[in-house]
Write a protein that holds these residues in place. Structure first.
Motif, PDB file in Angstrom:
ATOM      1  N   ALA A 137       0.766  -1.210  -0.011  1.00 26.35           N
ATOM      2  CA  ALA A 137       0.253  -0.031  -0.007  1.00 26.35           C
ATOM      3  C   ALA A 137       1.033   1.295   0.006  1.00 26.35           C
ATOM      4  CB  ALA A 137      -0.844  -0.060   1.251  1.00 26.35           C
ATOM      5  N   VAL A 138       2.029   1.422   0.702  1.00 31.88           N
ATOM      6  CA  VAL A 138       2.664   2.466   0.922  1.00 31.88           C
ATOM      7  C   VAL A 138       3.466   2.762  -0.578  1.00 31.88           C
ATOM      8  CG1 VAL A 138       4.853   1.574   1.865  1.00 31.88           C
ATOM      9  CG2 VAL A 138       4.051   3.684   2.698  1.00 31.88           C
ATOM     10  N   ASN A 139       3.754   1.730  -1.001  1.00 31.69           N
ATOM     11  CA  ASN A 139       4.298   2.018  -2.453  1.00 31.69           C
ATOM     12  C   ASN A 139       3.217   2.116  -3.856  1.00 31.69           C
ATOM     13  OD1 ASN A 139       7.258   1.894  -1.677  1.00 31.69           O
ATOM     14  ND2 ASN A 139       6.653  -0.099  -1.142  1.00 31.69           N
ATOM     15  N   ASN A 140       2.116   2.166  -3.336  1.00 32.43           N
ATOM     16  CA  ASN A 140       0.958   2.174  -4.298  1.00 32.43           C
ATOM     17  C   ASN A 140       0.758   1.002  -5.190  1.00 32.43           C
ATOM     18  OD1 ASN A 140      -0.107   4.961  -4.433  1.00 32.43           O
ATOM     19  ND2 ASN A 140       1.753   5.915  -4.849  1.00 32.43           N
ATOM     20  N   PHE A 141       1.411  -0.126  -4.624  1.00 33.17           N
ATOM     21  CA  PHE A 141       1.267  -1.202  -5.668  1.00 33.17           C
ATOM     22  C   PHE A 141       0.579  -2.171  -5.437  1.00 33.17           C
ATOM     23  CE2 PHE A 141       3.159  -5.158  -7.007  1.00 33.17           C
ATOM     24  CZ  PHE A 141       3.426  -4.884  -8.213  1.00 33.17           C
ATOM     25  N   GLY A 142      -0.235  -2.679  -6.235  1.00 32.26           N
ATOM     26  CA  GLY A 142      -1.454  -3.481  -6.134  1.00 32.26           C
ATOM     27  C   GLY A 142      -2.679  -3.051  -5.953  1.00 32.26           C
ATOM     28  N   ILE A 143      -2.684  -1.751  -5.823  1.00 28.70           N
ATOM     29  CA  ILE A 143      -3.858  -1.017  -5.382  1.00 28.70           C
ATOM     30  C   ILE A 143      -4.970  -1.074  -6.452  1.00 28.70           C
ATOM     31  CG2 ILE A 143      -5.090   1.109  -4.163  1.00 28.70           C
ATOM     32  CD1 ILE A 143      -2.924   0.146  -2.556  1.00 28.70           C
ATOM     33  N   GLN A 144      -4.390  -0.494  -7.780  1.00 31.90           N
ATOM     34  CA  GLN A 144      -5.376  -0.338  -9.124  1.00 31.90           C
ATOM     35  C   GLN A 144      -5.970  -1.783  -9.349  1.00 31.90           C
ATOM     36  OE1 GLN A 144      -4.856   2.384 -11.337  1.00 31.90           O
ATOM     37  NE2 GLN A 144      -6.985   1.568 -11.881  1.00 31.90           N
ATOM     38  N   GLU A 145      -5.205  -2.947  -9.260  1.00 35.53           N
ATOM     39  CA  GLU A 145      -6.269  -4.102  -9.524  1.00 35.53           C
ATOM     40  C   GLU A 145      -7.086  -4.623  -8.271  1.00 35.53           C
ATOM     41  OE1 GLU A 145      -2.701  -4.155  -9.854  1.00 35.53           O
ATOM     42  OE2 GLU A 145      -1.870  -6.080  -8.803  1.00 35.53           O
ATOM     43  N   LEU A 146      -6.430  -4.282  -7.119  1.00 32.10           N
ATOM     44  CA  LEU A 146      -7.578  -4.468  -6.081  1.00 32.10           C
ATOM     45  C   LEU A 146      -8.867  -3.614  -6.329  1.00 32.10           C
ATOM     46  CD1 LEU A 146      -8.054  -5.473  -3.056  1.00 32.10           C
ATOM     47  CD2 LEU A 146      -6.757  -3.658  -2.328  1.00 32.10           C
ATOM     48  N   LEU A 147      -8.620  -2.276  -6.467  1.00 30.78           N
ATOM     49  CA  LEU A 147      -9.827  -1.303  -6.487  1.00 30.78           C
ATOM     50  C   LEU A 147     -10.791  -1.882  -7.703  1.00 30.78           C
ATOM     51  CD1 LEU A 147     -11.121   1.008  -5.254  1.00 30.78           C
ATOM     52  CD2 LEU A 147      -9.560   2.494  -6.485  1.00 30.78           C
ATOM     53  N   ASP A 148     -10.070  -1.980  -8.826  1.00 28.61           N
ATOM     54  CA  ASP A 148     -10.905  -2.513 -10.264  1.00 28.61           C
ATOM     55  C   ASP A 148     -11.933  -3.823  -9.871  1.00 28.61           C
ATOM     56  OD1 ASP A 148      -9.711  -0.375 -11.593  1.00 28.61           O
ATOM     57  OD2 ASP A 148      -8.374  -1.669 -12.660  1.00 28.61           O
TER      58      ASP A 148
END
Ligand code: G4P
Length: 531
Positions: free
Chosen positions: A255-266
């Protein structure tokens, strides 16, 4: 838009975790992705500091903030997402449990180094009460965490839920390269960047092609065999199993690196359920019903002590809520209208004209509402499912100023109606026991009684272990038990019988001695929690 379209357009959820796993960070990243805030740090700076350093001022600050961030709404891929805030501090766990009654699904954050922690298990127990759908986000993959398969095994075992990985980590910690998205066969390459939204996505049509080596080098073979194993071991993602709370899709990221958030939210907006109906005492209420119904799941005192008004947070269950229209408060049988219903969004407060199922509105209240109260267009019904949970700490409330006993009486009643703590009445002489999840609440109560009600009190610790709501099919046995246990039998706010067990040992013994009596650790009895 029709009511049906408004409903289908909404997603109402909460992010939950054991403290420190990354709930606040993920909340903030969701808001950034959703365009609701512009800079990182907006949510984070509002958080209560870690337990040891939390003091009263933090709580006061938190009260203000948590009104402001009670519901954070944003748009993503055409859906309106309502993210309900839950307090991160463990002493406010009961607040979180109640908020979970107002959401339709949750995202559970797990720290990949620590795995399943104590609060994770309790939160999941609460989710299971209503079979709330859960998506799991395994966070902090940039740290040297535990083996991914081992983590999945632990999730299944300790949380009693089947899991299905949706993405898969490539390397971990210093060697973390990114994730392979199993559902669309693409690789999201890790690039530790706290400011930028991740865009380095490579599609790999065939995992066996040499393209994979070009992309992730020596990790390619390992990924191939792990993917084979996953497909062999875990069932395909199944929407129905997820929607009924039986199967949790799992994502990995940082989360802190903005990583993996996009696919999670999509994926979240794609698969998370539309606003759902709720069980009331007389029937199930469906969201598409044209008439408005809703229930209060949280009450906030005004931060300004000169104004005694409060804000009651109402989850809309069915129909359309309209400003300035009369609604029935079913417990009091009273007609009420609300000229200033509000939504709260990152400190901006807006008046709403109408609200739809899945929405949460803040209603100004001068003392009419208790947690669990129901509003309708006249129909006499009461929503179920806002249980009280056994507190962990018990203290007797002692009045320190006999001239102010009325104020104390009123103050403690109102504060416990807000859900700050639970109040139990002893059989003898109107004595009261206050039960909480953490020590902080006693500070809050004492301070607020003094400042808002001019009443002084003291708390005398009581050696109780748990509060058990007692029921039986054999009334004479229950009467006998109550007679024998006199001092340890109290009444809760709704006049239910509660046994305050002094220890685990005593509780086990009473369970053996009185097989006809059931000892429940919540005020509604769907969950049999082991202690
Ligand atoms: P919480 O709300 O669940 O309690 O957790 P929070 O987001 O506050 O995160 C707890 C700590 O974990 C924070 O560090 C946060 O920066 C860190 N964290 C969150 N996501 C990741 C991640 O993906 N990787 C790593 N390595 N750390 C992560 P802190 O030191 O307590 O706060 P701060 O000084 O960094 O703000």
């Amino acid at each position: 838009m029709t009511l049906k379209e408004e409903i289908e357009n909404r997603r109402t959820f909460a992010i939950i975790s054991h403290p420190d796993a990354g709930k606040t960070t993920l909340t903030e990243k969701f808001l950034l992705f959703g365009g609701a805030i512009q800079v990182a740090g907006a949510v984070k700076s509002n958080k209560i500091k870690k337990s040891a350093t939390s003091d009263f001022m933090d709580i006061e600050r938190q009260r203000g903030i948590s009104v402001a961030t009670s519901v954070m709404a944003f748009h993503h891929n055409g859906k309106l997402v309502n993210l309900l805030d839950t307090p991160g501090h463990k002493d406010f766990a009961e607040d979180t449990y109640r908020t979970l009654t107002a959401v339709d699904s949750v995202v559970l954050v797990i720290d990949c180094v620590k795995g399943v922690e104590a609060q994770t298990e309790r939160l999941m127990e609460v989710c299971r009460m209503r079979d709330t759908p859960v998506i799991i986000f395994i966070n902090k993959m940039d740290l040297e965490g535990r083996d991914a398969f081992e983590l999945l095994d632990e999730l299944e075992e300790k949380l009693s839920i089947k899991v299905r990985p949706m993405s898969w980590p490539i390397g971990i910690g210093r060697t973390f390269k990114g994730v392979y998205k199993l559902y669309d066969k693409s690789i999201n390459l890790f690039n530790a960047d706290k400011q930028r939204i991740q865009k380095d996505i490579v599609t790999i049509d065939d995992i066996n092609s040499p393209e994979l080596e070009k992309c992730i080098g020596e990790f390619a073979d390992e990924l191939r065999s792990e993917v084979e194993l996953i497909e062999g071991v875990y069932d395909e993602f199944n929407q129905e199993a997820y929607a009924s709370g039986q199967l949790a899709p799992v994502f990995f990221g940082s989360a802190v690196n903005n990583f993996g958030i996009q696919e999670l939210l999509d994926k979240f907006v794609e698969i998370a359920p539309d606003p759902e109906g709720r069980e009331a005492d007389v029937r199930l209420v469906e969201p598409e019903e044209p008439k408005f119904t809703g229930f209060v799941f949280k009450i906030h005192a005004n931060i300004d002590p000169r104004h005694r008004d409060r804000i009651a947070f109402v989850r809309v269950v069915s129909g359309t809520f309209e400003r300035n229209k009369f609604y029935t408060h079913t417990r009091l049988g009273k007609q009420l209208k609300f000229p200033n219903p509000a939504t709260f969004m990152a400190s901006a407060k807006n008046i709403v004209e109408e609200a739809f199922p899945g929405d949460v509105i803040g209603l100004y209240d001068t003392g009419n509402f208790k947690i669990g109260d129901t509003l309708t267009e006249g129909e006499k019904l009461q929503f179920k499912g806002i249980p009280s949970f056994s507190p962990e700490i018990f203290k007797e409330l002692v009045n320190k100023d006999p001239m102010k006993s009325k104020q104390l009486e009123k103050g403690i009643r109102q504060l416990t109606e807000e859900g700050v703590a639970q109040l139990f009445y002893m059989q003898s002489g109107g004595r009261k026991i206050v039960g909480t999840v953490g020590e902080l609440q006693f500070e809050v109560i004492q301070h607020r009684l003094e400042n808002e009600y001019s009443a002084k009190c003291e708390f005398v610790p009581k050696n109780y272990f748990k509060a058990c709501w007692i029921t039986t099919t054999n009334q004479s046995k229950l009467d006998e038990f109550k007679r024998l246990k006199g001092m340890d039998i109290v009444k809760d706010k709704d006049d239910n019988d509660v046994y305050l067990a002094p220890s685990q040992f005593m509780l086990d013994m009473e369970r053996q001695n009185y097989p006809d009596i059931e000892f429940h650790l919540t005020s509604e009895f769907k969950v049999a929690r082991k202690v």
